[in-house]
Design a protein around this motif. Structure first.
Motif, PDB file in Angstrom:
ATOM      1  N   TYR A 167       0.463  51.460  56.932  1.00 12.31           N
ATOM      2  CA  TYR A 167       1.757  50.827  57.230  1.00 12.31           C
ATOM      3  C   TYR A 167       2.897  51.371  56.384  1.00 12.31           C
ATOM      4  CZ  TYR A 167       0.963  47.247  53.491  1.00 12.31           C
ATOM      5  OH  TYR A 167       0.739  46.595  52.311  1.00 12.31           O
ATOM      6  N   SER A 195       4.465  45.469  62.055  1.00 10.90           N
ATOM      7  CA  SER A 195       4.972  44.219  61.485  1.00 10.90           C
ATOM      8  C   SER A 195       5.030  44.286  59.964  1.00 10.90           C
ATOM      9  CB  SER A 195       4.087  43.050  61.922  1.00 10.90           C
ATOM     10  OG  SER A 195       4.063  42.930  63.330  1.00 10.90           O
ATOM     11  N   LEU A 196       3.981  44.801  59.334  1.00  9.55           N
ATOM     12  CA  LEU A 196       3.968  44.922  57.876  1.00  9.55           C
ATOM     13  C   LEU A 196       5.001  45.936  57.404  1.00  9.55           C
ATOM     14  CD1 LEU A 196       0.130  44.794  57.184  1.00  9.55           C
ATOM     15  CD2 LEU A 196       1.823  43.133  56.406  1.00  9.55           C
ATOM     16  N   GLN A 232       6.458  52.905  58.021  1.00  8.13           N
ATOM     17  CA  GLN A 232       7.832  52.667  57.551  1.00  8.13           C
ATOM     18  C   GLN A 232       8.677  53.929  57.667  1.00  8.13           C
ATOM     19  OE1 GLN A 232       7.366  51.074  53.550  1.00  8.13           O
ATOM     20  NE2 GLN A 232       8.178  49.103  54.219  1.00  8.13           N
ATOM     21  N   LEU A 247       0.416  37.968  63.182  1.00  5.00           N
ATOM     22  CA  LEU A 247       1.775  38.036  62.641  1.00  5.00           C
ATOM     23  C   LEU A 247       2.390  36.646  62.568  1.00  5.00           C
ATOM     24  CD1 LEU A 247       4.654  39.275  62.071  1.00  5.00           C
ATOM     25  CD2 LEU A 247       4.845  39.549  64.571  1.00  5.00           C
ATOM     26  N   GLN A 289       0.071  45.073  63.881  1.00  4.17           N
ATOM     27  CA  GLN A 289       0.175  44.530  62.531  1.00  4.17           C
ATOM     28  C   GLN A 289       0.763  45.558  61.559  1.00  4.17           C
ATOM     29  OE1 GLN A 289      -3.902  43.418  61.978  1.00  4.17           O
ATOM     30  NE2 GLN A 289      -3.777  41.697  63.420  1.00  4.17           N
ATOM     31  N   GLU A 321      -2.766  49.621  53.476  1.00 11.19           N
ATOM     32  CA  GLU A 321      -1.428  49.980  53.002  1.00 11.19           C
ATOM     33  C   GLU A 321      -1.082  51.434  53.279  1.00 11.19           C
ATOM     34  OE1 GLU A 321       1.303  49.653  48.924  1.00 11.19           O
ATOM     35  OE2 GLU A 321      -0.832  49.143  48.892  1.00 11.19           O
ATOM     36  N   GLN A 377       4.795  38.922  57.150  1.00  9.29           N
ATOM     37  CA  GLN A 377       3.591  38.358  56.556  1.00  9.29           C
ATOM     38  C   GLN A 377       2.541  38.160  57.642  1.00  9.29           C
ATOM     39  OE1 GLN A 377       4.661  34.722  54.593  1.00  9.29           O
ATOM     40  NE2 GLN A 377       6.112  35.713  53.211  1.00  9.29           N
ATOM     41  N   MET A 378       1.262  38.281  57.240  1.00  6.99           N
ATOM     42  CA  MET A 378       0.147  38.050  58.149  1.00  6.99           C
ATOM     43  C   MET A 378      -0.554  36.753  57.774  1.00  6.99           C
ATOM     44  SD  MET A 378       0.037  40.552  60.299  1.00  6.99           S
ATOM     45  CE  MET A 378       1.578  41.461  60.291  1.00  6.99           C
ATOM     46  N   ASP A 413      -3.494  43.754  55.616  1.00  2.40           N
ATOM     47  CA  ASP A 413      -2.834  43.950  54.323  1.00  2.40           C
ATOM     48  C   ASP A 413      -3.556  44.977  53.461  1.00  2.40           C
ATOM     49  OD1 ASP A 413      -0.488  42.187  54.212  1.00  2.40           O
ATOM     50  OD2 ASP A 413      -1.932  40.570  54.459  1.00  2.40           O
TER      51      ASP A 413
END
Length: 456
Positions: free
Chosen positions: A275, A298-299, A279, A338, A295, A272, A304-305, A269
């Motif tokens: 990830y 996934s993010l 996107q 995950l 991860q 940032e 959520q982790m 997390d």
């Protein structure tokens, strides 16, 4: 008595855990004091690759195998990143972990490739290490109470001072450790960069068929080598490189054939800047992620982790491939995972008729039913669960069905570890080549690819 053995006159050392538990031992590396999250690795061999894995940044690593260092160190096996320039001076960077904990450290290795003993290497690299404690008791404590902050010292033995230093140390959760291990500038990695020392066992690499951009979040050399041997020329970029720049890194300024998201340390997390770029990449170029890269995908999809109680670290983690129904023995190194239900609601017609996620979160539910469930994700459409950890039922892999992307939570490069998951490099090339069934691979046959064997 110790002075008359290979141990010599070892200095005392101490390990103090955040819950007040204390272990006393002897120094077997550099002198000093180090803080970090105390975790354990269950690999039976490959301690040097573990030691030099950038994913261990911020951690104090306990090896569960009782004797460590018996085959010494060959620095050519170092797994750390190549450094910002790829020059000789940065070929073997300092290990990223904070300290090492072992039961028994071997000071007299026996191996024709060894160039230095492990304790001498640790001292040279400034890595604090402790031996002589009961690692079985320590690991049992961590399994029961979870990985926790700790401090190793060869110079401070007052418990109140150790507790104060530990309380002032930064926590792992919320800290971006990726920026401490990623290369600072772009660099290339091709077949010409493969190590000479393994050519006696590995076949020559055919010409590269794909151009791949690699996000370096703490990548291991073995992963770069695996991608190159699968037919890729690589452009390795820093962890926070903008997506628009990446999409212009193909031949003649065009699109690359694919993007690879590497392993890396710490709290996903907190990464940032990676990830959010992912996107923008998903749906525009084929993407493959491993470990932290899994991860990041996934993010990017809004998942959520969770912080795992004591994580997965070692070369003996069993994972069920829900597509092939084959079990892979995998190499892993991560403390976060995950939460698959957070990706979206199940699509019953693609999930064996099941309408709701298992209430206890144990994904071995799907293993028992022989189903690879699919969820509907708000951002990227349908996402399939492809791999499940058989020890604890956590998610180990996903496949995006409406955009070309997939990821796994473990390491396919076998540095160290088994070669069961080598097929994932092949799957990535098949994805870039437009094969809709890119994950449908004979795992047993693929794991032998690239090796040469004696015929007599």
């Amino acid at each position: 008595m110790l002075a008359a053995t290979s141990k010599g006159d070892a200095e005392p050392a101490i390990l103090y855990l955040a819950d007040g538990t204390v272990f006393y031992g002897r120094a077997c590396g550099a002198t000093g004091t180090a803080t970090g999250e105390v975790c354990f690795n269950t690999s039976l061999e490959g301690y040097f690759e573990v030691l030099t894995d950038p994913s261990y940044a911020g951690q104090i690593v306990t090896m569960t195998y009782p004797q460590i260092g018996n085959y010494g160190v060959d620095v050519d096996d170092a797994q750390g990143a190549l450094g910002p320039t790829g020059s000789d001076a940065s070929d073997h960077p300092r290990p990223a972990l904070r300290a090492l904990v072992v039961h028994d450290m071997c000071r007299t290795p026996s191996n024709w490739r060894s160039t230095v003993s492990l304790p001498d290497y640790l001292a040279q690299q400034g890595v604090v290490a402790i031996e002589g404690l009961d690692t079985r008791s320590l690991v049992q404590h961590l399994r029961e109470h979870g990985a926790m902050q700790g401090i190793v010292s060869t110079e401070i033995f007052e418990l109140d001072e150790l507790a104060a230093r530990l309380a002032a140390a930064p926590a792992l959760v919320g800290t971006n450790l990726v920026k401490t291990v990623s290369a600072a500038v772009r660099r290339a990695y091709t077949a010409a960069d493969l190590p000479e020392g393994r050519r006696f066992a590995q076949l020559p690499v055919d010409g590269a068929r794909f151009n791949v951009v690699v996000y370096d979040c703490g990548i291991k050399r073995g992963i770069l080598e695996g991608l190159v041997r699968a037919g890729c020329d690589l452009t390795v970029v820093p962890w926070d490189t903008p997506a628009d720049e990446v999409l212009a890194m193909g031949p003649d300024g065009g699109m690359p054939d694919g993007v690879f998201l590497s392993n890396g340390p710490g709290d996903p997390d907190a990464v940032e800047a990676t990830y959010t770029q992912v996107q923008s990449l998903l749906g525009r170029v084929p993407v493959f992620g491993i470990c932290l890269g899994h991860q990041m995908i996934s993010l990017a999809a809004g998942a959520q982790m969770e912080k795992l109680k004591y994580g997965h670290r070692g070369g003996n983690q069993p994972v069920m491939n829900l597509i092939s129904r084959r079990v892979e023995i995998t190499a892993q190194n991560h403390g976060f995972g995950l939460l698959f239900p957070s990706l979206g609601e199940l699509v019953p017609e693609l999930s064996g008729g099941v309408e709701a996620h298992p209430s206890d979160g144990d994904l071995r539910f799907w293993v028992e039913r022989g189903v690879a469930p699919v969820v509907s994700n708000e951002r990227f459409g349908r996402i399939r669960l492809t791999h499940v950890n058989l020890n604890d039922g956590t998610a180990e892999g996903i496949q995006l069905l409406d955009v070309p992307a997939f990821s796994v939570q473990y390491h396919p490069e076998a540095s160290p570890g088994p070669t069961d998951s080598h097929y994932l490099f092949t799957a990535f090339t098949r994805l870039m080549g437009g094969d809709a069934d890119y994950l449908d691979i004979d795992i047993a046959k693929d794991r032998l690819a690239g090796w040469q064997f004696a015929t007599e």
